[in-house]
Scaffold this active site. Structure first.
Site, PDB file in Angstrom:
ATOM      1  N   CYS A 195     -17.566  93.784  30.856  1.00  0.00           N
ATOM      2  CA  CYS A 195     -16.590  94.847  30.580  1.00  0.00           C
ATOM      3  C   CYS A 195     -15.868  95.284  31.850  1.00  0.00           C
ATOM      4  O   CYS A 195     -14.846  95.958  31.787  1.00  0.00           O
ATOM      5  CB  CYS A 195     -17.273  96.042  29.924  1.00  0.00           C
ATOM      6  SG  CYS A 195     -18.492  96.817  30.975  1.00  0.00           S
ATOM      7  N   ASP A 227     -16.967  97.428  34.042  1.00  0.00           N
ATOM      8  CA  ASP A 227     -17.279  98.795  34.447  1.00  0.00           C
ATOM      9  C   ASP A 227     -18.214  98.809  35.665  1.00  0.00           C
ATOM     10  O   ASP A 227     -19.062  97.935  35.804  1.00  0.00           O
ATOM     11  CB  ASP A 227     -17.931  99.563  33.295  1.00  0.00           C
ATOM     12  CG  ASP A 227     -16.943  99.818  32.170  1.00  0.00           C
ATOM     13  OD1 ASP A 227     -15.753  99.545  32.369  1.00  0.00           O
ATOM     14  OD2 ASP A 227     -17.367 100.296  31.106  1.00  0.00           O
ATOM     15  N   CYS A 281     -16.343 103.247  30.773  1.00  0.00           N
ATOM     16  CA  CYS A 281     -16.056 103.774  29.431  1.00  0.00           C
ATOM     17  C   CYS A 281     -16.726 105.139  29.220  1.00  0.00           C
ATOM     18  O   CYS A 281     -17.494 105.612  30.062  1.00  0.00           O
ATOM     19  CB  CYS A 281     -16.564 102.786  28.398  1.00  0.00           C
ATOM     20  SG  CYS A 281     -18.350 102.722  28.370  1.00  0.00           S
ATOM     21  N   CYS A 324     -24.120 100.055  28.253  1.00  0.00           N
ATOM     22  CA  CYS A 324     -23.679 101.116  29.165  1.00  0.00           C
ATOM     23  C   CYS A 324     -24.891 101.933  29.632  1.00  0.00           C
ATOM     24  O   CYS A 324     -24.946 102.354  30.791  1.00  0.00           O
ATOM     25  CB  CYS A 324     -22.678 102.037  28.488  1.00  0.00           C
ATOM     26  SG  CYS A 324     -21.459 101.183  27.474  1.00  0.00           S
TER      27      CYS A 324
HETATM   28 FE1  FES Z   1     -19.221  98.477  29.785  1.00  0.00          FE
HETATM   29 FE2  FES Z   1     -19.442 100.830  28.775  1.00  0.00          FE
HETATM   30  S1  FES Z   1     -18.205  99.237  28.058  1.00  0.00           S
HETATM   31  S2  FES Z   1     -20.333 100.125  30.608  1.00  0.00           S
END
Ligand code: FES
Length: 126
Positions: free
Chosen positions: A33, A35, A58, A102
């Site tokens: 993702c 992040d 996110c 996450c």
């Molecule tokens: Fe990757 Fe939330 S979508 S940490």
């Protein structure tokens, strides 16, 4: 998609920002993702006196970082390391299945921050 608790924490996290005097920093990321989560800890006498985070991610990554910091504050390092992503999810009242990773990121960031602290104190002892 998110429950009210997650949204509330996301909108008003208590532990966001840089932690002055932090003696451990953990930075982790999720390749899929993109992040990135950074957790700062201030450790005194093997206890986490304070913890803060900076997360580029996110809604659930930010909410997970915030509750994770809250949960480890005041804990002995060994107990902080026992905080799992399941504990984080419970504290959030649950996350959608596609957002479980996450909370894993939050667990990994705590571990990384504590490892960083331990490494730097070991270096000082030498
Ligand atoms: Fe990757 Fe939330 S979508 S940490």
């Amino acid at each position: 998609m998110y429950n009210e608790k997650v949204l509330k924490i996301f909108e008003n996290p208590k532990n966001a920002g840089l932690l002055k005097g932090a003696n451990g920093v953990g930075k982790v990321g999720n390749m899929q993702c993109g992040d990135v989560m950074k957790v700062y800890v201030l450790v005194e006498h093997d206890k986490i006196k304070d913890a803060k985070f900076k997360t580029f991610g996110c809604v659930s990554a930010i909410a997970s970082s915030d509750v994770a910091c809250e949960m480890i504050k005041g804990k002995h390092l060994d107990d902080a390391l026992k905080v799992t992503n399941k504990d984080v999810m419970e504290a959030l009242g649950g996350l959608p299945p596609q957002k479980v990773h996450c909370s894993v990121l939050a667990q990994e960031a705590i571990e990384a921050a504590i490892t960083d602290y331990k490494k730097s104190t070991e270096k000082k002892k030498k």
